[in-house]
Design a protein around this motif. Sequence first.
Motif, short mmCIF file in Angstrom:
data_model
loop_
_atom_site.label_atom_id
_atom_site.label_comp_id
_atom_site.label_asym_id
_atom_site.label_seq_id
_atom_site.Cartn_x
_atom_site.Cartn_y
_atom_site.Cartn_z
N THR A 499 0.85 -1.18 0.00
CA THR A 499 0.00 0.00 0.00
C THR A 499 0.89 1.24 0.00
O THR A 499 1.67 1.44 0.91
CB THR A 499 -0.90 0.02 1.24
N GLY A 500 0.76 2.04 -1.04
CA GLY A 500 1.58 3.25 -1.16
C GLY A 500 2.77 3.04 -2.07
O GLY A 500 3.43 3.99 -2.48
N GLY A 501 3.06 1.78 -2.41
CA GLY A 501 4.21 1.49 -3.27
C GLY A 501 5.46 1.23 -2.45
O GLY A 501 5.39 0.96 -1.25
N CYS A 502 6.62 1.35 -3.13
CA CYS A 502 7.90 0.98 -2.51
C CYS A 502 8.22 1.82 -1.27
O CYS A 502 8.92 1.34 -0.37
CB CYS A 502 9.02 1.13 -3.51
N ILE A 503 7.74 3.04 -1.21
CA ILE A 503 8.01 3.89 -0.05
C ILE A 503 7.51 3.23 1.23
O ILE A 503 8.02 3.51 2.31
CB ILE A 503 7.34 5.28 -0.19
N ALA A 504 6.50 2.37 1.11
CA ALA A 504 5.98 1.67 2.30
C ALA A 504 6.32 0.19 2.24
O ALA A 504 5.60 -0.65 2.75
CB ALA A 504 4.47 1.87 2.39
N GLY A 505 7.45 -0.13 1.63
CA GLY A 505 7.86 -1.51 1.46
C GLY A 505 8.17 -2.19 2.79
O GLY A 505 8.36 -1.53 3.81
N GLY A 506 8.26 -3.51 2.73
CA GLY A 506 8.48 -4.31 3.93
C GLY A 506 9.89 -4.19 4.49
O GLY A 506 10.15 -4.67 5.59
N GLY A 507 10.79 -3.53 3.75
CA GLY A 507 12.16 -3.39 4.25
C GLY A 507 12.44 -2.02 4.81
O GLY A 507 13.56 -1.72 5.23
#
Lengths: 563, 160
Positions: A499-507
Amino acid sequence: MSGTMIIDGRKVDYTNQKNILSVIRDSGIDLPTFCYHSELSIYGACRMCSVETSKGEIIASCSEKPRDGMEIFTNSPRIRKYRKMILELLLANHDKDCTSCDRTGRCQLQKLAKRYGLGKNRFPQINKDYEVDNSSPSIIRNPNKCIKCGDCVMVCEEIQGVGALGFVHRGSDVIIKPAFNKSLAESNCVNCGQCRIVCPTGAISIKNETQKVWDALYDKNIRVVAQIAPAVRVALGEEFGKNPGEITTGKIVAILKKLGVDHVFDTSLSADLTVMEESEEFINRLQRNENLPIFTSCCPAWVKYAEDKYPNLNKNISSCKSPQQMFGTVLREAYNQKDFEDGKDTFILSIMPCTAKKAEAARKEYIHDGIREVDVVLTTQELAIMIKELGIKFDEIEEEAMDMPFGIGSGAGIIFGTTGGVTEAVLRRVLKNKYGKDDFKIIFESVRGLESVKETSVNVDGREIRLAVVHGLKYADNLIKQIQRGEKQYDLIEVMACTGGCIAGGGQPVPKVITKETRMLRAGGLYKIDKSIQIKSSDDNYAVNNVYENILKNNRHKLHNHK
Amino acid sequence: MIAEFKEKVDEILRRHSCEKKELITIIQEIQKEYRYLPEDILIYVAEKMDISQSKIYGVATFYENFSLEAKGKNIIKVCDGTACHVRKSLPILNAMNKELGLSDKKKTTDDLLFTIETVSCLGACGLAPVITINDHVHPKMTPETAVDLIRTIKKEEAQC
């Protein structure tokens, strides 16, 4: 519904809050929770948000609607006792080896235990000694640290539509794991790492690969070359007391140099390459009217999801490698000759906001004769760990610029890190000179923002092109079903798993509160960088031309997957 | 999954129109058909019903009555409710376990002829101690009569 509640003897007005918990929090009291996330469904398992009513009932405030005239106490003697007891019970079968835990210092259980001044636990320690699941290339699941709040199960099911994790057995035997005793690697887990973001303890953590990087850095025969993804630079600062969205590109470069990285490059350059390749592929498909809609292929979690669940969509997914793998390919080409001359090996490190990128780099199609296109993927979180280990004072380090010739990306390449960014980048290229400035503004507004599904259409040479932008795999799944039922038709669909794309990625660093606001701020950081860059469109990036003319030459096909 | 299985499962799913709220009933009917819940059938059902494997596995492991392991042809339930317990149901259980080489951990014989389970109350306390074999009630058991029952069944099975 609006009304007035009495919270701890104080009158508090509420308007449309969905539960008492929100009213309490909005009134300035930080009521603790483990299992409550405003974006997930209400589970009511942890009971930490319990409050006492004037009738002496104890209720879970997350699961009750506010009522006019209702009086509650958030810190009565009974509630305090109750809350402490919950913590004591949770800690009694929690693996309390905090010094070796990845989450220490950021653990909600640790934080609340400290906040409520828990002393020696009066309950005996009972550890079941479950096996730690190390099978996934991206995340580690340690059931001994799990408090069964169910956050991971809900985010995986409700937001990602994957359902890799579930509750197994019941009562005191309950354990959270994949179905049929499978390991994470054998399950349908897409490695997105959103479970690790919502996990309040260290039960789900990133597979830490920092040691491999240290080893490479200390080896004199190894040249370490790093690429940094756009989203990393707007989130790393959060680990060092900065606000989400604060731009730290220069500091990251300086730090990597200090760590001993030889060259630091920008993944937004290979995002530009992706735009070039994908635009061409898209236009080709449009002309031939085949394999439409085209789905973007930058997000490895989405790619795995589609492979597992919709194998028939394989031909629709763009053949382009992701920016990370394109960069790996280009760097291998660029350093091949040099390695031979210098008698060195080049170690390609990529710094990503994403846990699934670890799995992507390990895919067999990205390993050629035993050599990986990308050697190690470190997440933003792991980079922060290395910086802290090195003892660098983040605030004091002087900013440095990226190295050439691969250290420059266009604004289009930068915004790849947020939902809508890939679509906007492709449009900037495809629609160049076809629309006026104001029209562009309107088109781009329609693909930006955090709406789950965004749609727009543009006119290219008399043909209407319909685009959709979707983030959160559950929403992608819904969209695919609509397409299959013939209810929707598109030509290009951008999918990002998180949600939100890579900016809110799991890392990425775990935000203090996981809300829309953090995502907005991080995305805002990327748009701010975009504004500051003169080069807006990928084809105007001279570094891109350099790659085509001097590095890839006739090897452009290497930027694609040949299925 | 073999075609014959698929047909039966499809028929069960059709009867419940793949409705998510019918999940428990659907798994119950599958268990009735196969005496347990085979993994590949559950995976097939999850796909057909568009629910995750974790969800169906979670439901199947939540309820004591669902079994993910193959059960024997003869399912023996030994009542260990209060009335049966005080009338010495445990020696009956132990005697039968011994006869069949079973234990708390191993509940089904390797030839898939017998499964022994304990249940909390069969609701026939007046007949305590009670066991059921394939839902047929056998009242006022002793370890000896229980072992005799097993031997009789074994003999019958050997004949057919």
